[in-house]
Motif scaffolding. Structure first.
Motif, PDB file in Angstrom:
ATOM      1  N   ARG A  52       0.828  -1.205   0.000  1.00 40.69           N
ATOM      2  CA  ARG A  52       0.000   0.000   0.000  1.00 40.69           C
ATOM      3  C   ARG A  52       0.865   1.258   0.000  1.00 40.69           C
ATOM      4  O   ARG A  52       0.578   2.221  -0.711  1.00 40.69           O
ATOM      5  CB  ARG A  52      -0.923   0.012   1.215  1.00 40.69           C
ATOM      6  CG  ARG A  52      -1.963   1.143   1.208  1.00 40.69           C
ATOM      7  CD  ARG A  52      -2.686   1.287   2.529  1.00 40.69           C
ATOM      8  NE  ARG A  52      -1.843   1.806   3.589  1.00 40.69           N
ATOM      9  CZ  ARG A  52      -1.421   3.079   3.697  1.00 40.69           C
ATOM     10  NH1 ARG A  52      -1.752   3.954   2.783  1.00 40.69           N
ATOM     11  NH2 ARG A  52      -0.660   3.467   4.710  1.00 40.69           N
ATOM     12  N   ARG A  53       1.932   1.247   0.773  1.00 38.96           N
ATOM     13  CA  ARG A  53       2.813   2.411   0.882  1.00 38.96           C
ATOM     14  C   ARG A  53       3.755   2.580  -0.299  1.00 38.96           C
ATOM     15  O   ARG A  53       4.373   3.627  -0.453  1.00 38.96           O
ATOM     16  CB  ARG A  53       3.683   2.303   2.134  1.00 38.96           C
ATOM     17  CG  ARG A  53       2.933   2.451   3.409  1.00 38.96           C
ATOM     18  CD  ARG A  53       3.888   2.431   4.572  1.00 38.96           C
ATOM     19  NE  ARG A  53       3.172   2.380   5.824  1.00 38.96           N
ATOM     20  CZ  ARG A  53       3.758   2.519   7.006  1.00 38.96           C
ATOM     21  NH1 ARG A  53       5.069   2.689   7.086  1.00 38.96           N
ATOM     22  NH2 ARG A  53       3.046   2.456   8.101  1.00 38.96           N
ATOM     23  N   GLY A  54       3.902   1.539  -1.110  1.00 40.53           N
ATOM     24  CA  GLY A  54       4.895   1.590  -2.179  1.00 40.53           C
ATOM     25  C   GLY A  54       6.298   1.591  -1.601  1.00 40.53           C
ATOM     26  O   GLY A  54       7.212   2.248  -2.107  1.00 40.53           O
ATOM     27  N   LEU A  55       6.464   0.855  -0.527  1.00 42.22           N
ATOM     28  CA  LEU A  55       7.716   0.831   0.213  1.00 42.22           C
ATOM     29  C   LEU A  55       8.903   0.374  -0.635  1.00 42.22           C
ATOM     30  O   LEU A  55      10.015   0.858  -0.463  1.00 42.22           O
ATOM     31  CB  LEU A  55       7.562  -0.067   1.440  1.00 42.22           C
ATOM     32  CG  LEU A  55       8.640  -0.016   2.504  1.00 42.22           C
ATOM     33  CD1 LEU A  55       8.814   1.394   3.050  1.00 42.22           C
ATOM     34  CD2 LEU A  55       8.307  -0.979   3.626  1.00 42.22           C
ATOM     35  N   ALA A  56       8.652  -0.522  -1.564  1.00 47.50           N
ATOM     36  CA  ALA A  56       9.743  -1.034  -2.399  1.00 47.50           C
ATOM     37  C   ALA A  56      10.405   0.100  -3.170  1.00 47.50           C
ATOM     38  O   ALA A  56      11.627   0.280  -3.092  1.00 47.50           O
ATOM     39  CB  ALA A  56       9.219  -2.105  -3.351  1.00 47.50           C
ATOM     40  N   SER A  57       9.639   0.878  -3.894  1.00 46.04           N
ATOM     41  CA  SER A  57      10.239   1.957  -4.691  1.00 46.04           C
ATOM     42  C   SER A  57      10.834   3.040  -3.799  1.00 46.04           C
ATOM     43  O   SER A  57      11.856   3.633  -4.145  1.00 46.04           O
ATOM     44  CB  SER A  57       9.218   2.556  -5.661  1.00 46.04           C
ATOM     45  OG  SER A  57       8.159   3.144  -4.949  1.00 46.04           O
ATOM     46  N   ASP A  58      10.230   3.268  -2.641  1.00 42.91           N
ATOM     47  CA  ASP A  58      10.769   4.274  -1.714  1.00 42.91           C
ATOM     48  C   ASP A  58      12.117   3.859  -1.132  1.00 42.91           C
ATOM     49  O   ASP A  58      12.874   4.704  -0.661  1.00 42.91           O
ATOM     50  CB  ASP A  58       9.797   4.524  -0.559  1.00 42.91           C
ATOM     51  CG  ASP A  58       8.521   5.224  -0.989  1.00 42.91           C
ATOM     52  OD1 ASP A  58       8.478   5.728  -2.137  1.00 42.91           O
ATOM     53  OD2 ASP A  58       7.573   5.271  -0.183  1.00 42.91           O
ATOM     54  N   THR A  59      12.408   2.568  -1.146  1.00 40.41           N
ATOM     55  CA  THR A  59      13.665   2.079  -0.570  1.00 40.41           C
ATOM     56  C   THR A  59      14.634   1.552  -1.632  1.00 40.41           C
ATOM     57  O   THR A  59      15.611   0.883  -1.311  1.00 40.41           O
ATOM     58  CB  THR A  59      13.387   0.980   0.483  1.00 40.41           C
ATOM     59  OG1 THR A  59      12.572  -0.043  -0.094  1.00 40.41           O
ATOM     60  CG2 THR A  59      12.686   1.553   1.704  1.00 40.41           C
ATOM     61  N   GLY A  60      14.345   1.852  -2.895  1.00 39.43           N
ATOM     62  CA  GLY A  60      15.285   1.528  -3.963  1.00 39.43           C
ATOM     63  C   GLY A  60      15.109   0.175  -4.620  1.00 39.43           C
ATOM     64  O   GLY A  60      15.964  -0.257  -5.393  1.00 39.43           O
ATOM     65  N   TYR A  61      14.001  -0.506  -4.345  1.00 39.34           N
ATOM     66  CA  TYR A  61      13.742  -1.802  -4.973  1.00 39.34           C
ATOM     67  C   TYR A  61      12.819  -1.616  -6.168  1.00 39.34           C
ATOM     68  O   TYR A  61      12.009  -0.688  -6.216  1.00 39.34           O
ATOM     69  CB  TYR A  61      13.113  -2.776  -3.976  1.00 39.34           C
ATOM     70  CG  TYR A  61      14.072  -3.218  -2.900  1.00 39.34           C
ATOM     71  CD1 TYR A  61      14.955  -4.267  -3.132  1.00 39.34           C
ATOM     72  CD2 TYR A  61      14.097  -2.592  -1.660  1.00 39.34           C
ATOM     73  CE1 TYR A  61      15.846  -4.667  -2.151  1.00 39.34           C
ATOM     74  CE2 TYR A  61      14.982  -2.993  -0.674  1.00 39.34           C
ATOM     75  CZ  TYR A  61      15.853  -4.033  -0.925  1.00 39.34           C
ATOM     76  OH  TYR A  61      16.736  -4.436   0.046  1.00 39.34           O
ATOM     77  N   LEU A  67      11.970  -6.559  -2.945  1.00 42.68           N
ATOM     78  CA  LEU A  67      12.184  -6.154  -1.556  1.00 42.68           C
ATOM     79  C   LEU A  67      12.100  -7.359  -0.621  1.00 42.68           C
ATOM     80  O   LEU A  67      12.975  -7.574   0.206  1.00 42.68           O
ATOM     81  CB  LEU A  67      11.139  -5.099  -1.148  1.00 42.68           C
ATOM     82  CG  LEU A  67      11.217  -4.636   0.294  1.00 42.68           C
ATOM     83  CD1 LEU A  67      11.083  -3.126   0.367  1.00 42.68           C
ATOM     84  CD2 LEU A  67      10.126  -5.270   1.124  1.00 42.68           C
ATOM     85  N   LEU A  68      11.044  -8.166  -0.771  1.00 37.97           N
ATOM     86  CA  LEU A  68      10.864  -9.320   0.116  1.00 37.97           C
ATOM     87  C   LEU A  68      11.940 -10.378  -0.082  1.00 37.97           C
ATOM     88  O   LEU A  68      12.411 -10.966   0.890  1.00 37.97           O
ATOM     89  CB  LEU A  68       9.480  -9.942  -0.088  1.00 37.97           C
ATOM     90  CG  LEU A  68       8.280  -9.084   0.324  1.00 37.97           C
ATOM     91  CD1 LEU A  68       6.976  -9.811   0.025  1.00 37.97           C
ATOM     92  CD2 LEU A  68       8.350  -8.682   1.785  1.00 37.97           C
ATOM     93  N   THR A  69      12.335 -10.617  -1.323  1.00 36.62           N
ATOM     94  CA  THR A  69      13.366 -11.637  -1.554  1.00 36.62           C
ATOM     95  C   THR A  69      14.682 -11.217  -0.907  1.00 36.62           C
ATOM     96  O   THR A  69      15.383 -12.051  -0.324  1.00 36.62           O
ATOM     97  CB  THR A  69      13.588 -11.931  -3.050  1.00 36.62           C
ATOM     98  OG1 THR A  69      13.926 -10.727  -3.720  1.00 36.62           O
ATOM     99  CG2 THR A  69      12.360 -12.553  -3.683  1.00 36.62           C
ATOM    100  N   ASP A  70      15.002  -9.940  -0.982  1.00 36.88           N
ATOM    101  CA  ASP A  70      16.250  -9.461  -0.394  1.00 36.88           C
ATOM    102  C   ASP A  70      16.152  -9.368   1.130  1.00 36.88           C
ATOM    103  O   ASP A  70      17.018  -9.864   1.846  1.00 36.88           O
ATOM    104  CB  ASP A  70      16.604  -8.090  -0.978  1.00 36.88           C
ATOM    105  CG  ASP A  70      17.952  -7.590  -0.514  1.00 36.88           C
ATOM    106  OD1 ASP A  70      18.927  -8.379  -0.563  1.00 36.88           O
ATOM    107  OD2 ASP A  70      18.038  -6.431  -0.106  1.00 36.88           O
TER     108      ASP A  70
END
Length: 105
Positions: A52-61, A67-70
């Motif tokens: 929901r937050r788009g956390l992946a793109s915000d943290t460079g993924y 993001l989860l695999t890493d």
């Protein structure tokens, strides 16, 4: 029942498993499943919130799968499964709103 009892969650490395009384093994099965479900619900909620937050793109993924695999050291297949398991709740609500809006037009 004593919440600190080793019968509730004996150490998996413990050589005492064979000596565990049947009733304690039954309690361990029930308590472990209860804890597993609670942890599963927490993981599902956390994955849905990350999406929901788009956390992946915000943290460079590239995406949440990456993001989860890493972060969790799980396979891409497992990451996709967790996302699909978490996401239907949010998508189902969005579809219902869309149907209401479409019907009102």
């Amino acid at each position: 029942m004593n919440i600190h009892s080793t019968a509730l969650a004996p150490d998996t490395r413990s050589p005492e498993w064979p000596e565990l009384a049947d009733v304690d093994l039954l309690r361990t099965l029930v308590e472990t499943e209860r804890r597993r479900r609670r942890l599963d619900a927490a993981m599902r909620a956390a994955v849905a919130e990350a999406e929901r937050r788009g956390l992946a793109s915000d943290t460079g993924y590239r995406d949440t799968v990456e993001l989860l695999t890493d972060l969790l050291r799980i396979s891409a297949h497992e990451a996709r499964r967790r996302i699909e398991y978490a996401a239907p709740q949010a998508r189902a609500r969005a579809r219902k709103k869309w149907r209401v809006l479409a019907a009102a037009s």
